[in-house]
Motif scaffolding. Structure first.
Motif, mmCIF file in Angstrom:
data_model
loop_
_atom_site.group_PDB
_atom_site.id
_atom_site.type_symbol
_atom_site.label_atom_id
_atom_site.label_comp_id
_atom_site.label_asym_id
_atom_site.label_seq_id
_atom_site.Cartn_x
_atom_site.Cartn_y
_atom_site.Cartn_z
ATOM 1 N N GLY A 42 0.831 -1.212 0.000
ATOM 2 C CA GLY A 42 0.000 0.000 0.000
ATOM 3 C C GLY A 42 0.858 1.252 0.000
ATOM 4 N N ALA A 43 0.268 2.342 -0.486
ATOM 5 C CA ALA A 43 0.975 3.626 -0.485
ATOM 6 C C ALA A 43 1.313 4.049 0.942
ATOM 7 N N LYS A 44 0.518 3.577 1.886
ATOM 8 C CA LYS A 44 0.774 3.898 3.290
ATOM 9 C C LYS A 44 2.177 3.415 3.684
ATOM 10 N N TRP A 77 -3.895 14.428 5.512
ATOM 11 C CA TRP A 77 -4.338 13.058 5.826
ATOM 12 C C TRP A 77 -3.780 12.613 7.176
ATOM 13 N N TYR A 126 0.119 11.207 8.082
ATOM 14 C CA TYR A 126 1.418 11.856 7.841
ATOM 15 C C TYR A 126 2.131 12.235 9.148
ATOM 16 N N CYS A 157 0.164 16.707 -0.884
ATOM 17 C CA CYS A 157 -0.835 15.752 -1.376
ATOM 18 C C CYS A 157 -1.812 16.479 -2.295
ATOM 19 N N ASN A 205 -6.388 14.591 0.138
ATOM 20 C CA ASN A 205 -7.202 14.033 1.200
ATOM 21 C C ASN A 205 -6.827 14.868 2.423
ATOM 22 N N ASP A 208 2.414 12.973 -2.694
ATOM 23 C CA ASP A 208 1.466 11.865 -2.599
ATOM 24 C C ASP A 208 0.422 12.068 -3.696
ATOM 25 N N ILE A 243 -1.694 9.751 -4.932
ATOM 26 C CA ILE A 243 -2.581 8.575 -4.962
ATOM 27 C C ILE A 243 -3.956 8.887 -5.568
ATOM 28 N N TYR A 244 -4.374 10.158 -5.511
ATOM 29 C CA TYR A 244 -5.684 10.525 -6.095
ATOM 30 C C TYR A 244 -5.554 11.123 -7.499
ATOM 31 N N SER A 280 -4.831 1.538 -5.046
ATOM 32 C CA SER A 280 -6.017 1.503 -4.162
ATOM 33 C C SER A 280 -7.177 2.327 -4.686
ATOM 34 N N LYS A 281 -6.896 3.582 -5.045
ATOM 35 C CA LYS A 281 -7.995 4.496 -5.359
ATOM 36 C C LYS A 281 -8.371 4.428 -6.835
ATOM 37 N N ARG A 295 -3.647 -4.026 -1.268
ATOM 38 C CA ARG A 295 -2.478 -3.479 -0.598
ATOM 39 C C ARG A 295 -1.239 -3.394 -1.502
#
Ligand code: PMP
Ligand code: GLU
Length: 395
Positions: free
Chosen positions: A99-101, A125, A128, A171, A175, A204, A206-207, A236-237, A245
């Motif tokens: 996952g990006a996390k 988010w 962080y 980001c 988010n 980030d 991710i979106y 994920s998104k 993951r």
């Protein structure tokens, strides 16, 4: 005797996950909950991606994978970065993680020494600040409220930089706000950053694909800072694959090697089957991404319309992701159904208990006075949620 390390004691619980859990518990007890707390697409993973995973099992992709990921996946990511974002990262510069996390945390743990400063525009988010804490770094929060569309200015960035600044964590689309920095806005930040070569820029993205502006500029596309920009992204998104993951960082080689070393001692390569699914996501048809983006855009219009009719809420028009972050400070200090609302946490709790709508308090994103609503749910749920919110706030 319980003996929890100070490191873990100092961490806050993930508020997004906690609120979603609470909503699930109430639902299990029979309450008719509408969960607008968790940020995850409500779509199923597209069929061709699921098929690739099934094939991976049949073809015995069931052994340990290389720590930074299978080479065909890293090649596919490198290609995606080139064709979609116009940026150059060789496959060796890409490390795939759970996952990006995990990618974010890998990079922070690999770059940050105790006392190093990380600039984080807020609202941000939930994870962080906690990740920086894990690395014993210091988060320097730069606030950008609704009056500036939740985007920091170059002047704010410059003022936050000290000789201890080691990283900027940006980001966009954001988010929890859905704000998207334009190319010109990013360029203005880059014009500041180019004077500080010691600052790593972690973007980030991710979106990236959940974007209603019609264009997306990657932070790594600015030559002035490209050699010290780390991109975070994942499936994920964009591909509705939260449970699989798989995320990645694309980084300068020295940093990719460092995260690889860390991950090798900590979790090893990400799930082999999920990696084969992610490879199919990046190399297959991208129509599914566009279909979901359109659905999110329609829901964005719906939620903005409904939320702007709630008395006392201040709402902007998010340009990406699937979150709305209204200013609800009007209600703070008021009494609703006999309950004094002291802060945004009380307000979110009031909505949970009285409207059976789960949201997340703005404080969790370092911006009190707001709440976050995820509109990654059906149009019907969004309408129902606002009927109930209106009723719960009418008394
Ligand atoms: N960054 C942001 C801004 C997010 O919202 C999320 C979603 N949890 C992540 C990273 C992590 O995503 P992943 O599911 O790939 O770990
Ligand atoms: N990114 C999502 C959210 O913000 C998932 C939950 C999490 O990982 O925090 O709700």
């Amino acid at each position: 005797m319980e003996h929890i390390s100070q490191r873990v004691q100092s961490l806050a619980q993930s508020a997004t996950l906690a609120m979603s859990q609470k909503s699930a518990e109430l639902k299990a007890q029979g309450a008719d909950m509408i969960n607008l707390s968790i940020g995850e697409p409500d779509f199923n993973t597209p069929e061709h991606i699921k098929e690739a995973a099934k094939r991976a099992i049949d073809e015995n992709y069931t052994y340990y994978s290389p720590v930074p990921g299978f080479m065909p996946l890293r090649r596919a990511i490198s290609q995606k970065l080139k064709t979609e974002n116009g940026v150059d990262y060789a496959p060796e510069q890409i490390v795939v993680s759970g996952g990006a996390k995990q990618s974010l945390c890998n990079v922070i743990l690999s770059c940050i020494n105790p006392g190093d400063e990380v600039i984080i525009p807020v609202p941000a988010w939930v994870s962080y600040v906690e990740m920086v804490k894990l690395a014993e770094g210091k988060s320097v929060l730069v606030p950008a409220a609704i009056d500036q569309d939740f985007k920091i200015t170059p002047e704010q960035l410059r003022a936050a930089i000290t000789e201890r600044t080691r990283m900027l964590l940006l980001c966009s689309p954001s988010n929890p706000t859905g704000s998207v920095y334009s190319k010109a806005e990013l360029q203005a930040l880059v014009d500041v950053l180019k004077d500080y070569p010691q600052i790593i820029v972690m973007a980030d993205e991710i979106y990236e694909h959940i974007n209603f502006t019609g264009s997306f500029t990657s932070m790594a596309s600015f030559p002035e800072i490209a050699d010290r920009t780390v991109l975070i992204n994942g499936v994920s998104k964009a591909y509705a694959m939260t449970g699989w993951r798989i995320g990645f960082c694309a980084a300068p080689l020295w940093l990719a090697k460092a995260t690889n070393k860390l991950q090798g001692q900590y979790t090893s390569g990400a799930s082999s089957i999920a990696q084969k699914a992610a490879e199919a996501a990046y190399t297959g048809s991208q129509q599914c991404v566009e279909d979901m983006r359109q659905a999110f855009e329609r829901r964005r219009d719906l939620i903005v319309d409904l939320a702007s009719k709630v008395p006392g809420w201040k709402v902007n028009k998010p340009q990406g992701a699937f979150y709305l972050f209204p200013d609800v400070s009007h209600y703070i200090g008021k009494t609703l159904r006999g309950k004094k609302i002291e802060n945004d946490g009380d307000f979110a709790m009031y909505l949970l208990e009285n409207a059976h709508v789960a949201t997340v308090a703005g404080s969790a994103f370092c911006m009190p006075g707001y709440i976050r609503l995820s509109y990654a749910t059906s149009d019907e749920n969004i309408r129902k949620a606002f009927d109930r919110i209106q009723k719960a706030l009418a008394d």
